[in-house]
Design a protein around this motif. Structure first.
Motif, PDB file in Angstrom:
ATOM      1  N   SER A 118      31.723  29.455 111.389  1.00 17.23           N
ATOM      2  CA  SER A 118      31.267  30.830 111.505  1.00 17.23           C
ATOM      3  C   SER A 118      31.132  31.206 112.974  1.00 17.23           C
ATOM      4  O   SER A 118      30.997  30.334 113.835  1.00 17.23           O
ATOM      5  CB  SER A 118      29.891  30.977 110.822  1.00 17.23           C
ATOM      6  N   GLY A 132      29.500  34.561 115.669  1.00 16.37           N
ATOM      7  CA  GLY A 132      28.206  35.184 115.930  1.00 16.37           C
ATOM      8  C   GLY A 132      27.331  34.278 116.793  1.00 16.37           C
ATOM      9  O   GLY A 132      27.802  33.331 117.404  1.00 16.37           O
ATOM     10  N   SER A 133      26.026  34.552 116.790  1.00 17.84           N
ATOM     11  CA  SER A 133      25.131  33.788 117.674  1.00 17.84           C
ATOM     12  C   SER A 133      24.306  32.736 116.934  1.00 17.84           C
ATOM     13  O   SER A 133      23.941  31.710 117.500  1.00 17.84           O
ATOM     14  CB  SER A 133      24.186  34.753 118.394  1.00 17.84           C
ATOM     15  N   THR A 134      24.027  32.981 115.641  1.00 18.69           N
ATOM     16  CA  THR A 134      23.169  32.023 114.911  1.00 18.69           C
ATOM     17  C   THR A 134      23.668  30.586 114.990  1.00 18.69           C
ATOM     18  O   THR A 134      22.876  29.666 115.224  1.00 18.69           O
ATOM     19  CB  THR A 134      23.017  32.446 113.436  1.00 18.69           C
ATOM     20  N   ASP A 147      36.495  33.610 110.589  1.00 19.08           N
ATOM     21  CA  ASP A 147      36.925  34.905 111.113  1.00 19.08           C
ATOM     22  C   ASP A 147      36.994  34.835 112.628  1.00 19.08           C
ATOM     23  O   ASP A 147      36.497  33.892 113.248  1.00 19.08           O
ATOM     24  CB  ASP A 147      35.997  36.035 110.668  1.00 19.08           C
ATOM     25  N   ARG A 152      37.257  37.563 116.249  1.00 18.60           N
ATOM     26  CA  ARG A 152      37.386  38.881 116.850  1.00 18.60           C
ATOM     27  C   ARG A 152      38.751  38.944 117.511  1.00 18.60           C
ATOM     28  O   ARG A 152      39.236  37.955 118.054  1.00 18.60           O
ATOM     29  CB  ARG A 152      36.290  39.092 117.878  1.00 18.60           C
ATOM     30  N   ASN A 211      34.927  33.912 118.836  1.00 17.57           N
ATOM     31  CA  ASN A 211      34.264  32.883 118.028  1.00 17.57           C
ATOM     32  C   ASN A 211      34.808  31.499 118.366  1.00 17.57           C
ATOM     33  O   ASN A 211      34.079  30.500 118.293  1.00 17.57           O
ATOM     34  CB  ASN A 211      34.440  33.173 116.529  1.00 17.57           C
ATOM     35  N   GLY A 257      27.668  33.348 108.371  1.00 15.73           N
ATOM     36  CA  GLY A 257      26.480  34.030 108.857  1.00 15.73           C
ATOM     37  C   GLY A 257      26.277  35.276 108.016  1.00 15.73           C
ATOM     38  O   GLY A 257      27.049  35.555 107.086  1.00 15.73           O
ATOM     39  N   LEU A 258      25.230  36.017 108.333  1.00 15.62           N
ATOM     40  CA  LEU A 258      24.923  37.226 107.566  1.00 15.62           C
ATOM     41  C   LEU A 258      24.541  38.337 108.525  1.00 15.62           C
ATOM     42  O   LEU A 258      23.647  38.158 109.355  1.00 15.62           O
ATOM     43  CB  LEU A 258      23.759  36.951 106.603  1.00 15.62           C
ATOM     44  N   HIS A 280      27.193  42.148 105.822  1.00 13.98           N
ATOM     45  CA  HIS A 280      28.551  41.584 105.984  1.00 13.98           C
ATOM     46  C   HIS A 280      28.466  40.079 106.167  1.00 13.98           C
ATOM     47  O   HIS A 280      27.445  39.538 106.585  1.00 13.98           O
ATOM     48  CB  HIS A 280      29.306  42.254 107.142  1.00 13.98           C
ATOM     49  N   ALA A 302      31.346  36.676 107.303  1.00  9.98           N
ATOM     50  CA  ALA A 302      32.620  36.519 108.003  1.00  9.98           C
ATOM     51  C   ALA A 302      32.881  37.877 108.661  1.00  9.98           C
ATOM     52  O   ALA A 302      31.970  38.434 109.287  1.00  9.98           O
ATOM     53  CB  ALA A 302      33.730  36.076 107.056  1.00  9.98           C
ATOM     54  N   ARG A 318      39.194  42.670 113.587  1.00  7.18           N
ATOM     55  CA  ARG A 318      38.830  41.301 113.256  1.00  7.18           C
ATOM     56  C   ARG A 318      39.883  40.720 112.308  1.00  7.18           C
ATOM     57  O   ARG A 318      40.544  41.468 111.569  1.00  7.18           O
ATOM     58  CB  ARG A 318      37.492  41.273 112.518  1.00  7.18           C
ATOM     59  N   LYS A 378      16.853  39.675 109.778  1.00  4.04           N
ATOM     60  CA  LYS A 378      17.679  39.441 108.582  1.00  4.04           C
ATOM     61  C   LYS A 378      16.826  39.374 107.297  1.00  4.04           C
ATOM     62  O   LYS A 378      17.346  39.238 106.190  1.00  4.04           O
ATOM     63  CB  LYS A 378      18.431  38.115 108.742  1.00  4.04           C
TER      64      LYS A 378
HETATM   65  C1  6PG Z   1      31.057  37.097 113.496  1.00  2.40           C
HETATM   66  C2  6PG Z   1      30.552  36.403 112.265  1.00  2.40           C
HETATM   67  C3  6PG Z   1      29.611  37.304 111.538  1.00  2.40           C
HETATM   68  C4  6PG Z   1      28.228  36.808 111.895  1.00  2.40           C
HETATM   69  C5  6PG Z   1      27.162  37.784 111.478  1.00  2.40           C
HETATM   70  C6  6PG Z   1      25.802  37.308 111.969  1.00  2.40           C
HETATM   71  O1  6PG Z   1      32.243  36.952 113.847  1.00  2.40           O
HETATM   72  O2  6PG Z   1      30.211  37.757 114.129  1.00  2.40           O
HETATM   73  O3  6PG Z   1      31.518  35.921 111.498  1.00  2.40           O
HETATM   74  O4  6PG Z   1      29.759  37.295 110.136  1.00  2.40           O
HETATM   75  O5  6PG Z   1      28.022  35.553 111.248  1.00  2.40           O
HETATM   76  O6  6PG Z   1      27.474  39.033 112.076  1.00  2.40           O
HETATM   77  O7  6PG Z   1      25.849  37.265 113.376  1.00  2.40           O
HETATM   78  P1  6PG Z   1      24.621  36.654 114.221  1.00  2.40           P
HETATM   79  O8  6PG Z   1      24.585  35.192 113.930  1.00  2.40           O
HETATM   80  O9  6PG Z   1      25.013  36.937 115.649  1.00  2.40           O
HETATM   81  O10 6PG Z   1      23.387  37.369 113.764  1.00  2.40           O
END
Ligand code: 6PG
Length: 245
Positions: free
Chosen positions: A43, A45-47, A74, A76, A86, A144-145, A150, A152, A180, A203
């Motif tokens: 995944s 994002g930042s989490t 996924d 960008r 990512n 992530g969420l 959303h 992915a 994306r 979240k």
């Molecule tokens: C991405 C992820 C996306 C991400 C969520 C949560 O490319 O950003 O695939 O689904 O997991 O947006 O993002 P955070 O972890 O930054 O809150």
């Protein structure tokens, strides 16, 4: 604490270290189940940063990294050295820190034409991952969420991606309009293990709506993640789960 709601296993951790350890155990168990390669979709994002870092620090020599083939759920549509990539994030926090053969890394090329890369990556998945029901069968998909539900890069305007035969699709971020490339819903639900990593108070509302099927849950893409034959785990921290009873 682990309990099941709506065919999901939910684990609530006090902190990111505990959550990361939960994920590490799921990964180790999955690896031990298989003699052959273990196929993971990472995944973005930042989490995941803290979880990837934990794996690199604590499990550097405790996991046979050469047994894992790394893909992305996924990407960008930016170059791989772009701060929003990512690939770049996973490489910085995990891949560059552990012994993974280059041939085990299958990145999505965010710098290529999105529609062409979506087709190209679909073919790469078919060629490098065993299929089940004519779709690539990941051993583990990490998700992530987003606060809008959303996952992915399947945003609320793209719910149809849970009903298409294509393996990857091109989407657009609803606010930034950034293009994306994403796995489609059927590929996610074809996985043997799907793990949501969700932390932070921001979240908590969307987690509550999805896991308790509250009003509007059916408009949220993450609500449709329900592996056909696989296991679904929600790894939450205390703040993200604060509205769950
Ligand atoms: C991405 C992820 C996306 C991400 C969520 C949560 O490319 O950003 O695939 O689904 O997991 O947006 O993002 P955070 O972890 O930054 O809150």
């Amino acid at each position: 604490m682990t309990e099941s709601i709506v065919n999901s296993k939910i684990s609530i951790s006090d902190n990111i270290e505990e959550l990361s350890e939960q994920f590490a155990q799921l990964l180790m168990n999955g690896l031990n189940e298989k003699n052959d390669y273990f196929h993971v979709a990472l995944s973005g994002g930042s989490t995941p940063k803290a979880v990837y870092n934990y794996l690199a620090e604590i499990y550097r020599s405790r996991i046979n990294w050469g047994k894992i083939k790394f893909f992305w759920g996924d990407e960008r549509c930016v170059p791989p050295d772009h701060f929003e990539s990512n690939f770049r994030m996973a490489n910085e926090f995990l891949i560059s820190k552990v012994e993974i053969p280059d041939e085990n890394i299958f990145m999505i090329h965010g710098d290529k034409d999105p529609e062409e890369e979506a087709v190209n990556y679909s073919n790469i998945l078919l060629a490098n991952i065993p299929s089940h029901a004519s779709l690539p069968e990941f051993d583990l998909v990490l998700l992530g969420l987003g606060e809008d539900g959303h996952t992915a890069s399947i945003f609320p305007d793209y719910l149809d991606l849970f009903n298409v035969d294509s393996i990857c699709a091109v989407t657009e971020h609803p606010i930034t309009l950034q293009k994306r490339i994403t796995l489609t819903g059927r590929v996610i639900n074809n996985a043997r293990h799907v793990v949501f990593l969700v932390t932070g108070k921001s979240k908590s509302n969307v987690v509550d709506i999805i896991l308790n099927h509250k009003n509007g849950f059916n408009k949220l893409p993450a609500s449709y993640v329900n592996p056909d034959n696989g296991e679904l785990n929600w790894l939450l921290d205390k703040t993200a789960s604060s509205l769950l009873k």
